[in-house]
Scaffold this active site. Structure first.
Site, PDB file in Angstrom:
ATOM      1  N   GLY A  18      43.902  11.349  47.507  1.00 31.70           N
ATOM      2  CA  GLY A  18      43.868  12.692  48.077  1.00 31.70           C
ATOM      3  C   GLY A  18      43.287  13.691  47.095  1.00 31.70           C
ATOM      4  N   ASP A 159      51.667  16.298  44.547  1.00 31.23           N
ATOM      5  CA  ASP A 159      53.090  16.002  44.703  1.00 31.23           C
ATOM      6  C   ASP A 159      53.898  16.172  43.418  1.00 31.23           C
ATOM      7  OD1 ASP A 159      52.443  15.295  47.294  1.00 31.23           O
ATOM      8  OD2 ASP A 159      52.245  13.161  46.836  1.00 31.23           O
TER       9      ASP A 159
END
Length: 741
Positions: A18, A159
């Site tokens: 990502g 994250d």
């Protein structure tokens, strides 16, 4: 005889997984660091797919190829999934494509899956080369010249769930996107007295949800690592929401991490929470799923700096490895770059996720680290609708909060934390208005829990601040007010003048008995010029304000073949100038610590002329406000204008006090809250034990520590407004490598 591997001959950089804000600055740093060392560097387009396709997907880069990408979100070299790379045949093709260009070192920017795939290629490298030689796809001499593949990983992930680094590339930018959205939602929710349930990303890591809750003043948070402990958690959540309404709170905000679960391991979704709130509270609730907006947008100032620092460190790691060919992960702990065995970090990362999945929640919290656990405990208190009942017979100490120095984003956040954390201990919390003048004049009032509602996100200083430092009779008047209001301890949240004022009171403790109280200084100034800390609250917001303005200035300059001289604040400290120079790609920074000479300006003019003659369209120079008393911003602009002739125009931009304004960044909100909590702990320890020590809190080697306030005079330079030790100056050589001469 086994051949001893030499250093890398060529380096390739790729992004995978990502996208994350900060990948482009990392690419830029890898390229420019390699060029600085005279090493060929290649960019691999479209991640592992490009590695397998070869051809134009693997391109040689130089410094000019990465110009102008600092402020761009995502990754300019692309990222893509590759099923073929999962096969041995695919990895063999990748090895062949790398060796066709003499590449035997990789910098991979991605998450744990991407880094694991890269390590597999590294482990198989000798066997893959042998197979290529056996099939006549590779000459034996080429294989012998490149016996190993060196690998360094940088974690690009919003994250922030990777072991081996305190912050991953992209996490701070994602927090910016989330908090901006929550601030906007807050306005609507308050207007309609409505409940909002917001889902944020994070897989099985609750970092984004937890920190966004702390930064936005959310009323409830659900994260994977700490699910509700009871089956009736829904009723408990609703009772807190209901109590908040009864106390005058106009909105309810619940954050749900995408991997949230109950204590039985069952998922908790935003729709579940919406239904519960509507049923139990009898009011409308709205769901917002932020989705991929959390990944996008221009990278934050911190991510630009972090990525630049780590990208440069990755190249240095490859060059310094010698015969050590183990895969390394380069990250940051505290404010120091660290290198750790890559697969150990991946294993620890998986262990944390497995503990969450397996309901070993104490173990998961332990692996997340001390700041994660501390932040969660603070949030639990801050989210209460009112302070907890105080035990009977416990002494009710009286704490006062005062500002000093110039305004800094995060001041209101700190006061909110001090009020609520102090009240929750059963103390009275007094707010001093108008700084130390207000303390002298008795402009003091006791605060209640809801008095600071909404202060977490507001800029400025609701209590007021100024640069007044008491002396002589005014110290005696302050002592009288301290005695009259029965103040037992003082929290000073402010800047240079605030520290001087706090020290003046502390030094007068023997002369005035009322001033023999514990005083703690919390560093809050955009200048980052205070002793006892490597970083001050407010400087991150100022940096983000600067880069937002300079990004616009760069667009204007490119359109007109123009050189801008931008003046930033900082007084006698060049922190904002150097860091904003790194974060914006400035070509020159002028610092008070170095000064400016005529020789400097002559060289700068020549460099600008050479660049514009070679086709460049933009010049950017950043000058700290007190860099030199003679060579002012206007002087430098006029000099560049005169010498530019027909090659370029010159303009100046003095950013001024906009740098002190604006809502505090997520980082400054979080740190203001965390530092205040530690300060309240410190004052409580002093008062409960009967001690009277005073201190300054700050980041030192990346950890929060207290320094005795008595040592204040020894820690500051004479005749200038900055501390003796400024560790951020260690990044000056990095600026030169990045072409910030």
């Amino acid at each position: 005889m086994t051949q001893v591997p030499t250093g890398p001959t060529s380096i390739a950089v790729l992004t995978s997984g990502g996208d994350a804000g900060g990948m482009n600055p990392a690419i830029r740093a890898v390229v420019r660091s390699a060029v600085h060392h005279g090493i060929d560097v290649y960019a691999v387009f479209e991640g592992y797919r490009g590695l397998i396709e070869g051809g134009d997907a693997i391109r040689r880069f130089d410094s000019s190829n990465v110009g102008g990408i600092l402020q761009r979100g995502g990754t300019v070299i692309g990222t893509a999934r590759s099923a073929e790379f999962r096969s041995r045949a695919g990895r063999r093709r990748a090895a062949r494509n790398l060796l066709e260009r003499g590449i035997d070192a990789l910098v991979v920017i991605g998450g744990d899956g991407s880094l694991t795939g890269a390590n597999l290629l590294r482990e198989e490298w000798p066997d893959l080369l042998a197979e290529l030689v056996d099939t006549d796809e590779l000459h034996p001499e080429v294989a012998a010249a490149h016996p190993v593949l060196r690998l360094v990983g940088l974690v690009g992930s919003i994250d922030n769930d990777m072991f081996g680094t305190d912050m991953t590339i992209g996490a701070d930018t994602a927090l910016h996107r989330i908090v901006e959205a929550l601030d906007a939602i807050d306005s609507t929710a308050s207007s309609h007295q409505r409940s909002f349930v917001v889902e944020v990303m994070g897989r099985r890591c609750g970092y984004l949800a937890l920190m966004a809750s702390l930064a936005s003043g959310a009323n409830w948070v659900l994260i994977p690592e700490r699910p509700p402990e009871y089956d009736d958690w829904a009723q408990l959540m609703c009772s807190v929401m209901r109590a908040g309404r009864e106390n005058g709170r106009r909105r309810n905000l619940v954050l749900v991490a995408e991997g949230a679960q109950d204590h039985n391991g069952e998922p908790i979704t935003v729709d579940d929470v919406k239904r519960i709130l509507e049923q139990e509270l009898g009011e409308d609730a709205r769901v917002t799923i932020l989705g991929h907006v959390q990944r996008g947008g221009a990278p934050s100032a911190f991510d630009r700096y972090l990525s630049t620092l780590l990208g440069h460190a990755a190249v240095e790691q490859l060059l310094a490895a010698g015969s050590d060919t183990s895969a390394q992960l380069v990250g940051i702990r505290g404010h120091q770059v660290v290198s750790s065995p890559l697969m150990d970090c991946v294993a620890q990362t998986h262990a944390a996720a497995d503990r969450v999945k397996g309901q070993d929640l104490d173990g998961a919290m332990l692996l997340r680290g001390g700041s994660f656990r501390e932040s969660f405990q603070i949030l639990v208190t801050m989210q209460q609708a009112a302070p907890r009942p105080t035990a009977a017979g416990r002494k009710r100490f009286r704490l006062a909060v005062v500002h000093g120095g110039g305004p800094a984003p995060g001041m209101n956040t700190a006061v909110r934390a001090a009020v609520r954390l102090g009240l929750d201990r059963g103390y009275a919390v007094l707010a001093v208005r108008n700084g130390f003048r207000g303390l002298r004049d008795g402009d003091i009032r006791e605060m209640d829990w809801m008095d600071v509602s909404g202060w977490v996100s507001s800029g400025g200083a609701e209590l007021g601040t100024n640069r007044y430092v008491p002396a002589g009779d005014d110290v005696a008047r302050i002592a009288e007010q301290v005695a009259a209001h029965r103040i037992d301890g003082l929290l000073m949240a402010g800047g240079w003048a605030g520290y001087a004022a706090a020290y003046a009171l502390h030094s007068s403790g023997r002369l005035h008995r009322a001033l023999d109280i514990p005083i703690v200084c919390l560093p809050m100034t955009i200048n980052n010029d205070l002793p006892g800390t490597e970083l001050t609250v407010g400087s991150d917001t100022a940096l983000n304000s600067i880069i937002a303005d300079v990004d616009k200035i760069k667009q204007s300059a490119v359109a007109s073949r123009r050189c801008f001289v931008v003046e930033v604040m900082g007084h006698d400290c060049g922190y904002l100038a150097l860091m904003s120079g790194l974060a914006t790609g400035a070509e020159r920074v002028y610092l008070p610590e170095e000064g400016i000479t005529l020789d400097d300006l002559t060289l700068d003019v020549r460099a600008l002329a050479e660049g514009f003659r070679s086709g460049k369209r933009l010049g950017l120079v950043i000058r700290s406000e007190n860099a030199d008393p003679v060579y002012s911003t206007g002087f430098i602009r006029a000099l560049f204008e005169k010498e530019g002739g027909d090659l370029w125009d010159s303009r100046e931009a003095i950013l001024g006090h906009v740098q002190e304004g604006g809502d505090p960044s997520p980082f400054d909100r979080i740190q203001a809250t965390r530092l205040t909590a530690r300060c309240i702990d410190y004052l409580s320890e002093q008062l409960e034990s009967g001690a009277r020590a005073s201190a300054m809190i700050g980041f030192q080697s990346g950890r929060l520590q207290f320094t005795d306030l008595t040592s204040y005079p020894k820690l500051i330079e004479a005749d200038v407004q900055r501390p003796v030790e400024q560790r951020w100056m260690a990044q000056r050589p990095l600026a030169r490598v990045m072409d910030v001469w």
